[in-house]
Design a protein around this motif. Sequence first.
Motif, mmCIF file in Angstrom:
data_model
loop_
_atom_site.group_PDB
_atom_site.id
_atom_site.type_symbol
_atom_site.label_atom_id
_atom_site.label_comp_id
_atom_site.label_asym_id
_atom_site.label_seq_id
_atom_site.Cartn_x
_atom_site.Cartn_y
_atom_site.Cartn_z
ATOM 1 N N UNK A 54 19.760 3.445 44.884
ATOM 2 C CA UNK A 54 19.128 2.206 45.328
ATOM 3 C C UNK A 54 20.054 1.038 45.016
ATOM 4 N N UNK A 55 19.909 -0.029 45.787
ATOM 5 C CA UNK A 55 20.720 -1.223 45.581
ATOM 6 C C UNK A 55 20.144 -2.031 44.428
ATOM 7 N N UNK A 56 20.963 -2.292 43.419
ATOM 8 C CA UNK A 56 20.536 -3.097 42.274
ATOM 9 C C UNK A 56 20.968 -4.553 42.441
ATOM 10 N N UNK A 57 22.178 -4.760 42.978
ATOM 11 C CA UNK A 57 22.651 -6.132 43.197
ATOM 12 C C UNK A 57 23.798 -6.131 44.197
ATOM 13 N N UNK A 58 24.022 -7.296 44.739
ATOM 14 C CA UNK A 58 25.133 -7.510 45.674
ATOM 15 C C UNK A 58 25.908 -8.698 45.140
ATOM 16 N N UNK A 59 27.208 -8.539 45.040
ATOM 17 C CA UNK A 59 28.040 -9.582 44.469
ATOM 18 C C UNK A 59 29.108 -10.020 45.471
ATOM 19 N N UNK A 60 29.344 -11.310 45.527
ATOM 20 C CA UNK A 60 30.421 -11.900 46.311
ATOM 21 C C UNK A 60 30.336 -11.538 47.789
ATOM 22 N N UNK A 61 29.385 -12.126 48.458
ATOM 23 C CA UNK A 61 29.281 -11.959 49.909
ATOM 24 C C UNK A 61 29.832 -13.232 50.541
ATOM 25 N N UNK A 142 35.874 -5.000 38.647
ATOM 26 C CA UNK A 142 34.428 -4.752 38.605
ATOM 27 C C UNK A 142 33.893 -5.030 37.202
ATOM 28 N N UNK A 143 34.627 -4.619 36.184
ATOM 29 C CA UNK A 143 34.209 -4.896 34.808
ATOM 30 C C UNK A 143 34.179 -6.399 34.532
ATOM 31 N N UNK A 144 35.187 -7.121 35.029
ATOM 32 C CA UNK A 144 35.252 -8.570 34.827
ATOM 33 C C UNK A 144 34.112 -9.284 35.554
ATOM 34 N N UNK A 145 33.773 -8.840 36.780
ATOM 35 C CA UNK A 145 32.648 -9.438 37.502
ATOM 36 C C UNK A 145 31.350 -9.236 36.726
ATOM 37 N N UNK A 146 31.182 -8.045 36.154
ATOM 38 C CA UNK A 146 29.978 -7.751 35.365
ATOM 39 C C UNK A 146 29.928 -8.635 34.123
ATOM 40 N N UNK A 151 27.576 -13.210 31.199
ATOM 41 C CA UNK A 151 27.792 -14.461 30.483
ATOM 42 C C UNK A 151 26.999 -15.590 31.132
ATOM 43 N N UNK A 152 27.026 -15.653 32.454
ATOM 44 C CA UNK A 152 26.294 -16.681 33.201
ATOM 45 C C UNK A 152 24.785 -16.529 32.977
ATOM 46 N N UNK A 153 24.297 -15.294 33.040
ATOM 47 C CA UNK A 153 22.870 -15.060 32.823
ATOM 48 C C UNK A 153 22.465 -15.437 31.402
ATOM 49 N N UNK A 154 23.302 -15.130 30.443
ATOM 50 C CA UNK A 154 23.020 -15.467 29.051
ATOM 51 C C UNK A 154 22.934 -16.983 28.882
ATOM 52 N N UNK A 155 23.865 -17.711 29.490
ATOM 53 C CA UNK A 155 23.852 -19.179 29.408
ATOM 54 C C UNK A 155 22.590 -19.750 30.050
ATOM 55 N N UNK A 156 22.244 -19.283 31.237
ATOM 56 C CA UNK A 156 21.098 -19.822 31.968
ATOM 57 C C UNK A 156 19.775 -19.450 31.322
ATOM 58 N N UNK A 157 19.697 -18.290 30.686
ATOM 59 C CA UNK A 157 18.449 -17.837 30.076
ATOM 60 C C UNK A 157 18.270 -18.324 28.643
ATOM 61 N N UNK A 158 19.282 -18.965 28.103
ATOM 62 C CA UNK A 158 19.228 -19.434 26.725
ATOM 63 C C UNK A 158 18.150 -20.500 26.563
ATOM 64 N N UNK A 159 17.442 -20.451 25.438
ATOM 65 C CA UNK A 159 16.444 -21.483 25.143
ATOM 66 C C UNK A 159 17.101 -22.836 24.941
ATOM 67 N N UNK A 160 18.400 -22.844 24.637
ATOM 68 C CA UNK A 160 19.137 -24.092 24.428
ATOM 69 C C UNK A 160 19.634 -24.710 25.730
ATOM 70 N N UNK A 161 19.461 -24.015 26.846
ATOM 71 C CA UNK A 161 19.939 -24.544 28.128
ATOM 72 C C UNK A 161 19.138 -25.795 28.479
ATOM 73 N N UNK A 162 19.854 -26.880 28.692
ATOM 74 C CA UNK A 162 19.196 -28.140 29.018
ATOM 75 C C UNK A 162 19.979 -28.860 30.103
#
Length: 183
Positions: A54-61, A142-146, A151-162
Amino acid sequence: MNYKTIDSSRISMSQLMQPSHSNFSGKIHGGYILNLMDQIAFACASKHSETYCVTASVDTVDFLNPIEIGDLVTMKASVNCVGHTSIVVGIRVESENIRTGKMKHCNSSYFTMVAKNDLGNSVEVPGLIINDKTEIKRFLKALKRKETKESRQSEFNSEDFSHTDYLEELKSYRVKIELPDNY
């Protein structure tokens, strides 16, 4: 664990683009191309894993060049990277004007597929045998994209994100910020 070569699951498919595949501007609809890309990603990942994927995600379209009605579109898919239950499939889309022979690179994209058993549970996929420099580069990218995505998800989901941390940066964009004084 068993291992498989990238060549053992490489897939290519071609299709003639018809008027029914076009959008309002007379070019081939991007959604139609994405549908074909999802199909070839499924086939490539399923061939590698020997199970349903199954498709989990699509990157860089990025749609680099338009595809015309009457063009022959060829998609090439290969496994770029594997995890425990996931497979990153790289896809290259090219179109050919069959009257002139002119080729265009239209899109490259990366689909992360997850192998599933008949009960819908994720299952382990075979490891990957890499046997040239291009395959090593694709695996590392592929490893670098992951890593970048996590890292981006961690930043955006952080409680400190303002938003206030980014207001100064936003001034360099075409945006006018009109927040109430008490905001």
